[in-house]
Design a protein around this motif. Structure first.
Motif, PDB file in Angstrom:
ATOM      1  N   UNK A   1       0.839  -1.200   0.000  1.00 27.83           N
ATOM      2  CA  UNK A   1       0.000   0.000   0.000  1.00 27.83           C
ATOM      3  C   UNK A   1       0.873   1.248   0.000  1.00 27.83           C
ATOM      4  N   UNK A   2       0.789   2.099  -1.035  1.00 25.02           N
ATOM      5  CA  UNK A   2       1.547   3.353  -1.028  1.00 25.02           C
ATOM      6  C   UNK A   2       1.008   4.279   0.075  1.00 25.02           C
ATOM      7  N   UNK A   3       1.898   4.910   0.779  1.00 24.62           N
ATOM      8  CA  UNK A   3       1.488   5.856   1.822  1.00 24.62           C
ATOM      9  C   UNK A   3       1.661   7.282   1.325  1.00 24.62           C
ATOM     10  N   UNK A   4       0.985   8.211   1.984  1.00 21.92           N
ATOM     11  CA  UNK A   4       0.996   9.609   1.559  1.00 21.92           C
ATOM     12  C   UNK A   4       2.338  10.250   1.885  1.00 21.92           C
ATOM     13  N   UNK A   5       3.053  10.684   0.853  1.00 17.93           N
ATOM     14  CA  UNK A   5       4.367  11.289   1.040  1.00 17.93           C
ATOM     15  C   UNK A   5       4.421  12.743   0.577  1.00 17.93           C
ATOM     16  N   UNK A   6       3.622  13.051  -0.447  1.00 18.33           N
ATOM     17  CA  UNK A   6       3.639  14.417  -0.963  1.00 18.33           C
ATOM     18  C   UNK A   6       3.080  15.381   0.082  1.00 18.33           C
ATOM     19  N   UNK A   7       3.790  16.468   0.411  1.00 22.92           N
ATOM     20  CA  UNK A   7       3.315  17.404   1.446  1.00 22.92           C
ATOM     21  C   UNK A   7       1.984  18.071   1.101  1.00 22.92           C
ATOM     22  N   UNK A   8       1.579  18.026  -0.168  1.00 21.65           N
ATOM     23  CA  UNK A   8       0.313  18.653  -0.550  1.00 21.65           C
ATOM     24  C   UNK A   8      -0.873  17.942   0.103  1.00 21.65           C
ATOM     25  N   UNK A   9      -0.719  16.659   0.449  1.00 19.08           N
ATOM     26  CA  UNK A   9      -1.797  15.941   1.120  1.00 19.08           C
ATOM     27  C   UNK A   9      -2.098  16.561   2.477  1.00 19.08           C
ATOM     28  N   UNK A  10      -1.054  16.860   3.238  1.00 22.71           N
ATOM     29  CA  UNK A  10      -1.255  17.487   4.546  1.00 22.71           C
ATOM     30  C   UNK A  10      -1.786  18.907   4.392  1.00 22.71           C
ATOM     31  N   UNK A  11      -1.385  19.582   3.325  1.00 24.69           N
ATOM     32  CA  UNK A  11      -1.800  20.971   3.102  1.00 24.69           C
ATOM     33  C   UNK A  11      -3.308  21.089   2.896  1.00 24.69           C
ATOM     34  N   UNK A  12      -3.895  20.113   2.186  1.00 22.27           N
ATOM     35  CA  UNK A  12      -5.318  20.212   1.847  1.00 22.27           C
ATOM     36  C   UNK A  12      -6.177  19.120   2.489  1.00 22.27           C
ATOM     37  N   UNK A  13      -5.589  18.357   3.414  1.00 24.56           N
ATOM     38  CA  UNK A  13      -6.302  17.205   3.974  1.00 24.56           C
ATOM     39  C   UNK A  13      -7.612  17.591   4.646  1.00 24.56           C
ATOM     40  N   UNK A  14      -7.660  18.739   5.296  1.00 24.47           N
ATOM     41  CA  UNK A  14      -8.878  19.129   6.010  1.00 24.47           C
ATOM     42  C   UNK A  14      -9.806  19.984   5.159  1.00 24.47           C
ATOM     43  N   UNK A  15      -9.480  20.138   3.885  1.00 27.42           N
ATOM     44  CA  UNK A  15     -10.287  21.008   3.024  1.00 27.42           C
ATOM     45  C   UNK A  15     -10.836  20.295   1.788  1.00 27.42           C
ATOM     46  N   UNK A  16     -10.056  19.351   1.241  1.00 25.29           N
ATOM     47  CA  UNK A  16     -10.378  18.789  -0.072  1.00 25.29           C
ATOM     48  C   UNK A  16     -10.418  17.269   0.011  1.00 25.29           C
TER      49      UNK A  16
END
Length: 488
Positions: A317-332
């Motif tokens: 299972x690939x895990x979330x590495x790109x920092x953009x995931x944390x940037x928009x996790x609570x919005x998108x």
């Protein structure tokens, strides 16, 4: 030369005569009526030798089907027979003998009740009450309100793919009832095996087809009903339509391409309530966190491994590495960026008719309903007596006057609808409730005309079309987050 020919002719007749005498002396073969007919032995297998049971269900047929397994006469053997033991009305006394908990959970699941679907539609059309199950949808005697019109639509046009019926008789759509809908295999309305298995994807797609969640997982988008979109484009000759309507082949979900099946992510969808599986259930895991318990997951070193439910294949299972995931996790929502396409059928028109004017429907004979299609094809093109203008109740099978036609303003997939949900999150939407209901009497009187519920009819949706986010993924939601720099 003439005498030579005469001698040959004499020899021929002599030989032929001898053979005739020999044949006359031989006993005549027994006629069909004199042949000994096989005597049927007592037991179901005498008439049904092709039925093979799996090892977990290797017991007498009468344990599920009842009847009498000790006689050879059909009428006696079928006394008290239960033809469909897995049907919701009988499964508690058959399947429930061994699987009481599973049956109880299934009866309360949304796959059996469809309560989310029916209440969402009824509330949108103005209903004040909430129903516990699809069988509670009222049967209107005289339609005088939009809600009553909607109830008739639900029972006779919409509710055909559920465990109380065997579905439309298209090759890949017909299925069993009750437990058999998910655990036995059917094709062309025929049971292909008595082997009970975990639900396979073809079981899921026997209901989840026709631009419904699940068919997008396989990259299937249903064509429009108008004959201009038929393939082949101009023919009235019969041709294979496994799901009732031809489909476009689009990009399937990346998980499907990797070999994951529906129950790898939805393991208990047919048996009671399960914890909702999200993208982050698997992909949000990091070493040091507990392994999510709801799926077949395990930690191997620093990796999270998912084992296929039916294939036993292991997937890293690939895990979330790109920092953009944390940037928009609570919005998108994830699918705003990762969905490759989505269902976007605008607007869905549903028309209840008692008028015998069929000519106006010639371009729309393919209706996604075998019942409607058969009536139109016959009454438009056959010289025989017309079929009655009636349609069956999808739950009880009762035939009632009037028929429901269906059509769309347009069917699109390329432009996803992305907006802000009531909780403030940006999500993909689809026009599920963009409905227009109409009704005309046998005297061509228009009783209801394009009735609709409030708003645009949009509901949040999770497209099962996951793929890599494109280079310009931010353009999908930039207009909803004004703080994003224009050049980012």
């Amino acid at each position: 030369m003439k005498s030579y020919f005469t001698i040959l002719l004499i020899i021929f007749f002599v030989v032929a005569g001898c053979r005739t005498e020999e044949q006359a002396e031989m006993p005549a073969s027994s006629s069909t009526t004199d042949r000994i007919q096989p005597v049927l032995q007592p037991g179901c297998k005498s008439c049904h030798p092709e039925v093979a049971l799996d090892s977990n269900h290797s017991f007498p047929c009468t344990q599920c089907h009842k009847g009498d397994n000790t006689v050879a006469d059909e009428s006696q053997a079928h006394q008290g027979l239960i033809a469909h033991p897995a049907h919701p009305s009988t499964m508690a006394q058959t399947c429930g003998n061994c699987h009481a908990q599973e049956v109880q959970q299934a009866q309360a699941s949304i796959h059996f009740t469809l309560r989310n679907k029916i209440n969402t539609i009824r509330t949108h059309l103005g209903a004040q009450d909430e129903l516990a199950t699809l069988t509670a949808v009222p049967v209107p005697e005289n339609i005088s309100t939009v809600v009553e019109l909607g109830d008739d639509m639900l029972r006779r046009r919409c509710l055909r793919c559920h465990v109380y019926s065997s579905g439309d008789p298209y090759p890949y759509v017909s299925h069993g009832t009750g437990c058999a809908a998910c655990h036995l295999s059917f094709n062309n309305t025929t049971l292909t095996s008595h082997t009970f298995t975990k639900p396979a994807d073809h079981n899921c797609l026997s209901c989840h087809y026709g631009n419904y969640v699940g068919s997008d997982y396989y990259g299937k988008f249903e064509n429009d009903y108008n004959w201009e979109y038929r393939t082949p484009y101009a023919t009235r000759n019969p041709f294979l339509r496994p799901y009732g309507v031809e489909q476009l082949n689009l990009a399937p979900d990346i998980h499907q391409q990797k070999g994951l099946v529906c129950i790898d992510c939805h393991p208990m969808s047919g048996h009671g309530r399960q914890e909702r599986v999200r993208c982050t259930t698997c992909h949000g895991w990091q070493p040091g966190l507990p392994v999510p318990p709801s799926l077949h997951l395990e930690q191997q070193g620093e990796a999270l491994i998912l084992t296929g439910t039916t294939s036993n294949k292991q997937h890293s299972v690939p895990t979330l590495r790109n920092p953009v995931h944390a940037q928009y996790a609570d919005k998108v929502d994830c699918q705003v960026c990762h969905a490759q396409w989505s269902f976007n059928d605008q607007t869905t028109h549903l028309f209840r008719s008692e008028s015998e004017d069929y000519d106006i429907w010639e371009r729309l004979t393919v209706q996604g309903s075998e019942e409607v299609e058969t009536l139109l094809e016959h009454n438009l093109y056959s010289d025989d007596e017309e079929y009655p203008l009636a349609m069956r109740d999808g739950i009880t099978g009762e035939l009632r006057s009037g028929i429901w036609y269906k059509g769309f303003t347009q069917r699109r997939w390329e432009q996803m609808i992305i907006d802000i949900d009531i909780d403030g999150r940006i999500r993909v939407f689809r026009p599920v409730l963009d409905l227009r209901l109409s009704m005309v009497t046998e005297d061509d009187e228009l009783v209801f005309d394009n009735e609709k519920g409030p708003g645009k009819g949009l509901l949040p949706y999770t497209p099962h079309t996951t793929g890599k986010a494109g280079l310009y993924y931010k353009d999908r939601f930039r207009h909803l987050l004004p703080d994003i720099p224009p050049d980012s």
